[in-house]
Design a protein around this motif. Structure first.
Motif, PDB file in Angstrom:
ATOM      1  N   SER A   1       0.814  -1.224   0.000  1.00 57.99           N
ATOM      2  CA  SER A   1       0.000   0.000   0.000  1.00 57.99           C
ATOM      3  C   SER A   1       0.844   1.268   0.000  1.00 57.99           C
ATOM      4  CB  SER A   1      -0.946   0.016   1.214  1.00 57.99           C
ATOM      5  OG  SER A   1      -1.875  -1.036   1.134  1.00 57.99           O
TER       6      SER A   1
ATOM      7  N   ILE B   1      -5.963   2.263  -1.925  1.00 56.41           N
ATOM      8  CA  ILE B   1      -7.118   1.608  -2.538  1.00 56.41           C
ATOM      9  C   ILE B   1      -6.725   0.303  -3.220  1.00 56.41           C
ATOM     10  CG2 ILE B   1      -8.889   1.814  -4.330  1.00 56.41           C
ATOM     11  CD1 ILE B   1      -9.001   4.823  -3.668  1.00 56.41           C
TER      12      ILE B   1
ATOM     13  N   TRP C   1      -7.250  -2.917  -0.713  1.00 57.15           N
ATOM     14  CA  TRP C   1      -8.580  -3.497  -0.960  1.00 57.15           C
ATOM     15  C   TRP C   1      -8.641  -4.882  -0.311  1.00 57.15           C
ATOM     16  CZ3 TRP C   1     -12.005  -0.960  -4.600  1.00 57.15           C
ATOM     17  CH2 TRP C   1     -13.229  -1.620  -4.799  1.00 57.15           C
TER      18      TRP C   1
ATOM     19  N   TYR D   1     -11.684  -9.523  -3.449  1.00 58.68           N
ATOM     20  CA  TYR D   1     -10.766  -9.277  -4.562  1.00 58.68           C
ATOM     21  C   TYR D   1     -11.511  -9.106  -5.879  1.00 58.68           C
ATOM     22  CZ  TYR D   1      -7.011 -10.340  -7.931  1.00 58.68           C
ATOM     23  OH  TYR D   1      -6.127 -10.317  -8.978  1.00 58.68           O
TER      24      TYR D   1
ATOM     25  N   LEU E   1     -12.443  -5.606  -6.480  1.00 59.27           N
ATOM     26  CA  LEU E   1     -11.338  -4.799  -7.002  1.00 59.27           C
ATOM     27  C   LEU E   1     -11.208  -4.995  -8.507  1.00 59.27           C
ATOM     28  CD1 LEU E   1      -8.798  -3.042  -6.767  1.00 59.27           C
ATOM     29  CD2 LEU E   1      -7.528  -5.097  -6.096  1.00 59.27           C
TER      30      LEU E   1
END
Length: 218
Positions: A33, A123, A127, A132, A135
């Protein structure tokens, strides 16, 4: 649907034992991230250009891509003008595919939107793995050429927790009764996500590890 331990045992039997399988597993990057925004644009771009093309050629030219696209700076690429685009079409440092070059501009603009919505890395990297497929749906809807395998490979190569629905993974999912054909519909992808979530609960493993084990079991 078999317990994950049974599927792991099949993979181990076919690939030289438990240690040999473990050696082929890659865990997600816990710091994904915090990757800079340019990293995400570069990763998306590389996977888009690799789709349907020689991965080796893209890798060999990658330094040229980095130069041509200004280190994948979001601002400079999002505001690519016609003159810059025309110059890129003549630039031998990159693969001169017009449609794919335009994805750099479009995805830079998309990532600028994510930056304003809370942060690109926060994001894409943050996520929840348990959603998943959510996303992937967002990337397909809002990004450029990020449907199908390109987004899946990009998320894996970026280091976030991700499964890739390769031919072998799909074959195992079919064998386990999760789906009856390659997953493209929302309902099929939900079934895939639920199966991965179940196997993750059973094993304590990431989507990335589970995906690889499924592939090795075929």
């Amino acid at each position: 649907m078999r317990h994950f331990d049974e599927i792991f045992a099949i993979a181990a039997e076919r690939h030289g034992g438990i240690s040999a399988v473990e050696h082929q597993l890659t865990k997600p990057d816990p710091d994904v991230s915090s990757q800079p925004d340019s990293f995400w644009l570069a990763t998306l771009t590389k996977c888009i250009f690799q789709a349907g093309f020689s991965w080796r050629v893209i890798e060999q030219k990658w330094d040229g891509f980095e130069d041509a696209f200004h280190g994948f700076d979001l601002g400079r690429n999002a505001f690519m003008d016609d003159e810059t685009f025309d110059a890129l079409l003549r630039d031998t440092r990159i693969v001169r595919n017009a449609a794919k070059i335009l994805t750099v501009r479009d995805n830079a603009a998309f990532l600028l939107e994510l930056r304003a919505e809370g942060g690109v890395g926060e994001i894409l990297g943050g996520w929840p793995a348990s959603d998943y497929i959510g996303l992937l749906e967002m990337l397909k809807k809002r990004g450029s050429r990020l449907g199908g395998a390109s987004a899946q490979y990009a998320m894996r190569f970026a280091g976030r927790d991700a499964f890739i629905l390769t031919q072998d993974v799909t074959a195992r999912l079919i064998a386990e009764g999760v789906i009856d054909k390659p997953a493209t519909s929302k309902s099929a992808l939900r079934n895939v996500q639920e199966a991965f979530n179940t196997w993750s609960t059973q094993s304590g493993r990431s989507l990335s590890e589970i995906s690889r084990v499924l592939a090795l079991s075929v």
